[in-house]
Design a protein around this motif. Structure first.
Motif, PDB file in Angstrom:
ATOM      1  N   SER A  69       4.967  -7.642  -3.100  1.00 39.93           N
ATOM      2  CA  SER A  69       4.410  -8.435  -2.573  1.00 39.93           C
ATOM      3  C   SER A  69       2.983  -9.230  -2.448  1.00 39.93           C
ATOM      4  O   SER A  69       3.056 -10.124  -1.919  1.00 39.93           O
ATOM      5  CB  SER A  69       5.336  -8.903  -1.405  1.00 39.93           C
ATOM      6  OG  SER A  69       4.347  -7.729  -0.573  1.00 39.93           O
ATOM      7  N   SER A  70       2.345  -8.090  -2.496  1.00 36.37           N
ATOM      8  CA  SER A  70       0.942  -8.463  -2.266  1.00 36.37           C
ATOM      9  C   SER A  70       0.013  -9.108  -3.927  1.00 36.37           C
ATOM     10  O   SER A  70      -0.861  -9.204  -3.791  1.00 36.37           O
ATOM     11  CB  SER A  70       0.553  -7.538  -2.108  1.00 36.37           C
ATOM     12  OG  SER A  70       0.284  -5.837  -2.905  1.00 36.37           O
ATOM     13  N   GLU A  74       1.556 -14.104 -11.639  1.00 35.32           N
ATOM     14  CA  GLU A  74       0.979 -13.596 -13.315  1.00 35.32           C
ATOM     15  C   GLU A  74       1.159 -12.244 -13.118  1.00 35.32           C
ATOM     16  O   GLU A  74       1.927 -11.961 -14.423  1.00 35.32           O
ATOM     17  CB  GLU A  74      -0.117 -14.314 -13.391  1.00 35.32           C
ATOM     18  CG  GLU A  74      -0.772 -13.833 -14.934  1.00 35.32           C
ATOM     19  CD  GLU A  74      -1.633 -14.746 -15.004  1.00 35.32           C
ATOM     20  OE1 GLU A  74      -2.538 -13.532 -15.907  1.00 35.32           O
ATOM     21  OE2 GLU A  74      -1.933 -15.652 -15.474  1.00 35.32           O
ATOM     22  N   ALA A  75       0.563 -11.648 -12.358  1.00 36.75           N
ATOM     23  CA  ALA A  75       0.575 -10.064 -12.457  1.00 36.75           C
ATOM     24  C   ALA A  75       2.358  -9.240 -12.207  1.00 36.75           C
ATOM     25  O   ALA A  75       2.536  -8.309 -12.370  1.00 36.75           O
ATOM     26  CB  ALA A  75      -0.054  -9.504 -10.901  1.00 36.75           C
ATOM     27  N   ALA A  79       4.456  -6.890 -14.548  1.00 37.84           N
ATOM     28  CA  ALA A  79       4.946  -5.624 -14.103  1.00 37.84           C
ATOM     29  C   ALA A  79       6.475  -5.760 -14.478  1.00 37.84           C
ATOM     30  O   ALA A  79       6.770  -4.798 -15.217  1.00 37.84           O
ATOM     31  CB  ALA A  79       4.910  -5.199 -12.704  1.00 37.84           C
ATOM     32  N   GLU A  80       6.959  -6.698 -14.586  1.00 39.15           N
ATOM     33  CA  GLU A  80       8.426  -6.757 -14.455  1.00 39.15           C
ATOM     34  C   GLU A  80       8.600  -6.744 -16.345  1.00 39.15           C
ATOM     35  O   GLU A  80       9.510  -6.461 -16.783  1.00 39.15           O
ATOM     36  CB  GLU A  80       9.391  -8.170 -14.476  1.00 39.15           C
ATOM     37  CG  GLU A  80       9.608  -8.393 -12.819  1.00 39.15           C
ATOM     38  CD  GLU A  80      10.163  -9.648 -12.597  1.00 39.15           C
ATOM     39  OE1 GLU A  80      10.217 -11.010 -13.351  1.00 39.15           O
ATOM     40  OE2 GLU A  80       9.865 -10.197 -11.397  1.00 39.15           O
TER      41      GLU A  80
END
Length: 199
Positions: A69-70, A74-75, A79-80
């Motif tokens: 959530s933080s 784009e991040a 990560a996905e």
């Protein structure tokens, strides 16, 4: 200094508080760190079956949502994408390991040393993730005979057991090491040639 009334001072040393730590049955890391190993999917399956509450705390949709959530949009996408790549890589590694095991052979060779004296040589166990020294020790105990690990010219190792126990070794392997399929064991007989002196 004056003592504060009502304040209790501990008598003797305080007892250390123990902490129970769970270690993954697949990769042996704490479950919070399984994602950094190469077996994430297997680790997740193990954790879900053995410690469902811990699984929900780490891998549930809510826990993953809270963890990301933080991050910026784009991040999150990065990560996905990284997680997807890791999963594909782990699946490919598992498939490769399965193919290696399927094509690997354990060779049990009966070798004649001299007249009516035999040794039994076993090679190819390392392809199934077995430790040659441990298996050699098990052979020595089971057959009450000498058993040692030696290097072979092709670069691997083989276990040499004193005596002709090739059939017994095959049965012992199938009973005690379930990772070896029966079709992957091959019995071979060979003779050690003596120096050819014409006389």
């Amino acid at each position: 200094m004056a003592e504060v009334e009502g304040a209790e001072t501990p008598i003797g040393p305080t007892e250390p508080q123990s902490r129970h730590i769970v270690y993954c049955g697949v990769c042996s890391l704490p479950p919070e760190y399984c994602e950094f190993g190469g077996t994430v999917k297997k680790c997740q399956d193990w954790l879900q079956s053995i410690h469902p509450d811990l699984y929900n705390r780490i891998w549930s949709a809510d826990a993953l949502e809270a963890a990301t959530s933080s991050l910026s949009v784009e991040a999150r996408k990065r990560a996905e994408k990284d997680a997807h790549k890791k999963a594909l890589k782990a699946e490919a590694a598992e498939a490769k390991q399965a193919a290696t095991i399927a094509s690997s052979k354990v060779i049990i060779k009966r070798v004649e040393r001299n007249k009516r004296k035999f040794v039994t040589a076993v090679s190819g166990l390392e392809a199934f993730g077995l430790d040659n020294k441990k298996v050699a020790k098990d052979f020595g105990k089971k057959f009450a005979t000498g058993s040692s690990v030696t290097k072979i010219p092709s670069g691997g190792e083989e276990i040499v057991v004193q005596g002709d126990v090739s059939d017994e070794i095959e049965e012992f392997l199938l009973e005690n090491y379930k990772v070896i399929p029966e079709d992957n064991i091959e019995l071979v007989e060979s003779k050690v040639k003596k120096g050819s002196g014409s006389g």
